[in-house]
Design an enzyme around this catalytic site. Structure first.
Site, PDB file in Angstrom:
ATOM      1  N   GLU A  99       9.189  56.098  34.486  1.00 41.81           N
ATOM      2  CA  GLU A  99       8.698  54.815  33.983  1.00 41.81           C
ATOM      3  C   GLU A  99       9.836  53.907  33.520  1.00 41.81           C
ATOM      4  O   GLU A  99       9.718  52.683  33.522  1.00 41.81           O
ATOM      5  CB  GLU A  99       7.712  55.058  32.828  1.00 41.81           C
ATOM      6  CG  GLU A  99       6.432  54.271  32.976  1.00 41.81           C
ATOM      7  CD  GLU A  99       5.379  54.599  31.929  1.00 41.81           C
ATOM      8  OE1 GLU A  99       4.299  55.060  32.330  1.00 41.81           O
ATOM      9  OE2 GLU A  99       5.612  54.404  30.734  1.00 41.81           O
TER      10      GLU A  99
ATOM     11  N   HIS B 299      10.273  81.405  43.592  1.00 42.82           N
ATOM     12  CA  HIS B 299       9.345  81.984  44.568  1.00 42.82           C
ATOM     13  C   HIS B 299       8.410  80.922  45.129  1.00 42.82           C
ATOM     14  O   HIS B 299       7.356  81.241  45.662  1.00 42.82           O
ATOM     15  CB  HIS B 299       8.539  83.105  43.901  1.00 42.82           C
ATOM     16  CG  HIS B 299       9.412  84.207  43.404  1.00 42.82           C
ATOM     17  ND1 HIS B 299       9.687  85.333  44.141  1.00 42.82           N
ATOM     18  CD2 HIS B 299      10.118  84.321  42.255  1.00 42.82           C
ATOM     19  CE1 HIS B 299      10.516  86.122  43.455  1.00 42.82           C
ATOM     20  NE2 HIS B 299      10.790  85.521  42.304  1.00 42.82           N
TER      21      HIS B 299
ATOM     22  N   LYS C  64      -3.685  48.739  34.544  1.00 43.38           N
ATOM     23  CA  LYS C  64      -4.626  48.637  33.419  1.00 43.38           C
ATOM     24  C   LYS C  64      -5.481  47.370  33.569  1.00 43.38           C
ATOM     25  O   LYS C  64      -6.693  47.396  33.399  1.00 43.38           O
ATOM     26  CB  LYS C  64      -3.867  48.558  32.086  1.00 43.38           C
ATOM     27  CG  LYS C  64      -3.239  49.867  31.607  1.00 43.38           C
ATOM     28  CD  LYS C  64      -2.551  49.666  30.251  1.00 43.38           C
ATOM     29  CE  LYS C  64      -1.817  50.908  29.781  1.00 43.38           C
ATOM     30  NZ  LYS C  64      -1.076  50.735  28.536  1.00 43.38           N
TER      31      LYS C  64
HETATM   32  O1  PA5 Z   1       5.411  54.964  27.826  1.00 47.68           O
HETATM   33  C1  PA5 Z   1       4.510  54.153  27.804  1.00 47.68           C
HETATM   34  O2  PA5 Z   1       4.658  53.038  27.286  1.00 47.68           O
HETATM   35  C2  PA5 Z   1       3.133  54.470  28.375  1.00 47.68           C
HETATM   36  O3  PA5 Z   1       3.094  55.654  29.061  1.00 47.68           O
HETATM   37  C3  PA5 Z   1       2.131  54.538  27.231  1.00 47.68           C
HETATM   38  O4  PA5 Z   1       2.508  55.549  26.335  1.00 47.68           O
HETATM   39  C4  PA5 Z   1       0.713  54.804  27.739  1.00 47.68           C
HETATM   40  O5  PA5 Z   1       0.339  53.835  28.686  1.00 47.68           O
HETATM   41  C5  PA5 Z   1      -0.280  54.757  26.569  1.00 47.68           C
HETATM   42  O6  PA5 Z   1      -0.210  53.517  25.917  1.00 47.68           O
HETATM   43  P1  PA5 Z   1      -0.603  53.350  24.416  1.00 47.68           P
HETATM   44  O7  PA5 Z   1       0.267  54.202  23.579  1.00 47.68           O
HETATM   45  O8  PA5 Z   1      -0.451  51.899  24.128  1.00 47.68           O
HETATM   46  O9  PA5 Z   1      -2.038  53.784  24.294  1.00 47.68           O
END
Ligand code: PA5
Length: 418
Positions: free
Chosen positions: A272, A293, A407
Site C-alpha cells: 500500500e 515443501h 471504498k
Molecule cells: O493502511 C491503511 O490506511 C488502510 O489499510 C486502513 O487501515 C484500512 O482501510 C482501514 O481504515 P480505517 O482505519 O480508517 O478504518
C-alpha cells in the site's frame, strides 16, 4: 539487537546480485532522505515519545481488569493487522481470549459469536477514519446484539479512532463511549505503535512499554546517517537496487510459525505504501520450513524476479529434543543428539545456500528472540525502511488513492440500488 545479513547478495552473479559498492554512500545522502521524510509531516516516529497515551492505556486496562471473559477487535486492514501480529507472535496460539474480526465474512462472524458470551465481552472498535464500512457494519451488528440484551453500549465498547473526525468519534462524544485517539498524522499501516496496537496489546497482557522501548532503539538507528549501520536504509537500498534488476517480488519468509502473520502486516505496509504511479514491489508471504515443501521449487527454478527476505529467529523460547528411535536406520542415522531448533537452523542454511548457488538473491534479518522489545524494534525498522524506500522511488508512501476509490465505488453501488 536485530541485524541484517546481506552477504549472499555479493555471492550471486553480477546480473542478479549486488556489489558491495552500493553501500558506499556518504552520510549527506542519507541525511537528505531523512529531511525528505521529515518534510512529509508523518507522525509514525514521533508517537514513540507519547508516554501520556501509554499511561492512559495502562489506567484503562486497570479499570477493566477481570471484568471481561472475551475481547473482540472490530476493524480491518491497518487497524487490525498489527494487533493480529502481536497476538500471534507473542501469545499462546491455542490459549487466548481475543478474537480479531478483520473481515465481514458472515460465517466467520457467526463463529466468533458462537464462542463468546456477549454479557462478558468487550468490543474494541478500531478505525482511523471512523467511517470504514466494514468496521461500522461489524460495530452495528454487535451493538444491536448488546442492546438486545439490555446491556449498555458504554460498558461493552471502547473506540480507537481519529481525534476529531468520523462517525465513531461523533458517537464517542455524544454517547459517552470510552475512546482513544489515533494521531491525525499516522495512517493505518503505520499505526501499530499507537493505541491501535497498544490498547488491545495491553488488554491481552503484553508489555507495551517494552514494545516502545524496542522501537526507540530502532529509531536511533534510523536517524543515524552512517550507511554502514542504518539497517532501515540498507534494507530499502537493497529492495530499491534489486527492483532495478527486475526483482519485482519480495518474498518474506520467517523461519517461525509465530511470525507468519508478521508477513501479512508487512505485505500491507509494502504494497500500500509503494504500489503507486506504476511502481511497486509485490509482497509474497511464506514461512519456513513449511514453504520449503511448497513455494521453494519456484524460488529455486522459476523466474529470477524475486528478492527473498529470510527472517531468522536466533533463540526460540523452547528447546525441543528430537529423540532418534532408529539411530541405525539409513533414513535417519544423521539425526544424532539434535533438536528441532538445530533442524530448523540447518534447513534454513540449506535453503539459502541452494538459492544462492542458483543466483537467487536473498538476505536474512536476524531477530535475537520473540519478545515485545524485539518485535517493537522490528516493526519500526520496517516502517522506517518503507519511509526510505518511498523517497528512493519518489512516491508518497503515506496515501492510498486506490483503496479510497474502491471504498467510494462500493458506496455508489449502494446508492444506485436505492
Ligand atoms: O493502511 C491503511 O490506511 C488502510 O489499510 C486502513 O487501515 C484500512 O482501510 C482501514 O481504515 P480505517 O482505519 O480508517 O478504518
Amino acid at each position: 539487537m536485530i541485524t541484517l545479513d546481506y552477504q549472499n547478495l555479493f555471492k550471486v552473479n553480477a546480473l542478479h546480485g549486488l556489489d558491495q559498492k552500493i553501500f558506499d554512500v556518504p552520510a549527506s545522502k542519507i541525511q537528505d532522505l531523512l529531511k525528505k521524510i521529515e518534510s512529509r509531516g508523518q507522525g509514525f516516529y514521533k508517537i514513540l515519545d507519547d508516554s501520556e497515551t501509554l499511561l492512559k492505556i495502562n489506567d484503562y486496562a486497570n479499570t477493566v481488569k477481570g471484568k471481561y471473559k472475551h475481547m473482540v477487535v472490530l476493524g480491518i486492514g491497518g487497524s487490525t493487522l498489527g494487533i493480529t501480529t502481536l497476538q500471534k507472535s507473542l501469545t499462546h496460539e491455542f490459549k487466548n481470549n481475543i478474537y480479531i474480526l478483520d473481515n465481514i465474512d458472515p460465517d466467520y462472524m457467526r463463529e466468533v459469536e458462537d464462542v463468546i458470551d456477549l454479557k462478558e465481552t468487550l468490543f474494541i472498535v478500531i478505525s482511523k477514519s471512523g467511517g470504514t464500512v466494514e468496521t461500522l457494519s461489524q460495530y452495528f451488528y454487535f451493538r444491536k446484539k448488546i442492546e438486545a440484551l439490555n446491556l449498555e453500549q458504554k460498558n461493552h465498547f471502547v473506540f480507537v479512532t481519529d481525534p476529531a473526525k468520523g462517525l465513531l468519534r461523533e458517537i464517542a462524544n455524544t454517547e459517552g463511549v470510552k475512546s482513544f485517539k489515533i494521531p491525525e498524522n499516522v495512517g493505518g499501516r503505520f499505526s501499530v505503535l499507537t493505541p491501535v496496537g497498544m490498547l488491545p496489546a495491553k488488554l491481552i497482557g503484553l508489555q507495551i512499554n517494552d514494545l516502545i522501548e524496542g522501537a526507540k532503539l530502532a529509531r536511533d538507528n534510523f536517524y543515524n546517517p552512517d550507511a554502514s549501520v542504518n539497517i532501515a536504509w540498507q534494507l530499502a537500498k537493497i529492495q530499491f537496487e534489486m527492483y532495478q534488476k527486475g526483482k519485482f517480488l519480495n518474498i518474506m519468509m520467517p523461519y517461525s510459525s509465530k511470525l507468519k502473520t508478521f508477513t501479512e502486516w508487512y505485505a500491507q505496509l509494502l504494497a500500500e505504501s509503494i504500489g503507486k504511479d506504476g511502481i511497486g514491489i509485490t509482497p509474497v508471504s511464506a514461512h519456513g520450513v513449511t514453504d520449503q515443501h511448497s513455494q521453494n521449487q519456484l524460488y529455486h527454478d522459476g523466474p529470477n524476479d524475486k528478492l527473498i527476505i529470510f527472517i531468522e529467529l536466533e533463540n526460540f523460547k523452547t528447546k525441543l529434543e528430537i529423540p532418534n528411535l532408529y539411530p541405525e536406520h539409513a533414513a535417519v542415522d544423521y539425526l544424532r543428539d539434535t533438536t528441532f531448533n538445530e533442524l530448523m537452523c540447518l534447513e534454513k542454511l540449506g535453503t539459502e545456500t541452494s538459492l544462492t548457488e542458483r543466483d537467487r538473491p536473498n538476505i536474512t534479518i536476524k531477530l535475537p528472540n520473540l519478545t515485545e522489545k524485539s518485535l517493537g524494534e522490528f516493526f519500526f525498522i520496517l516502517e522506517s525502511s518503507i519511509a526510505f524506500l518511498g523517497e528512493m522511488f519518489k512516491v508518497n508512501a503515506y496515501d492510498q488513492p486506490g483503496v479510497e476509490l474502491s471504498k467510494q465505488l462500493t458506496k455508489q453501488y449502494y446508492e444506485r440500488k436505492a
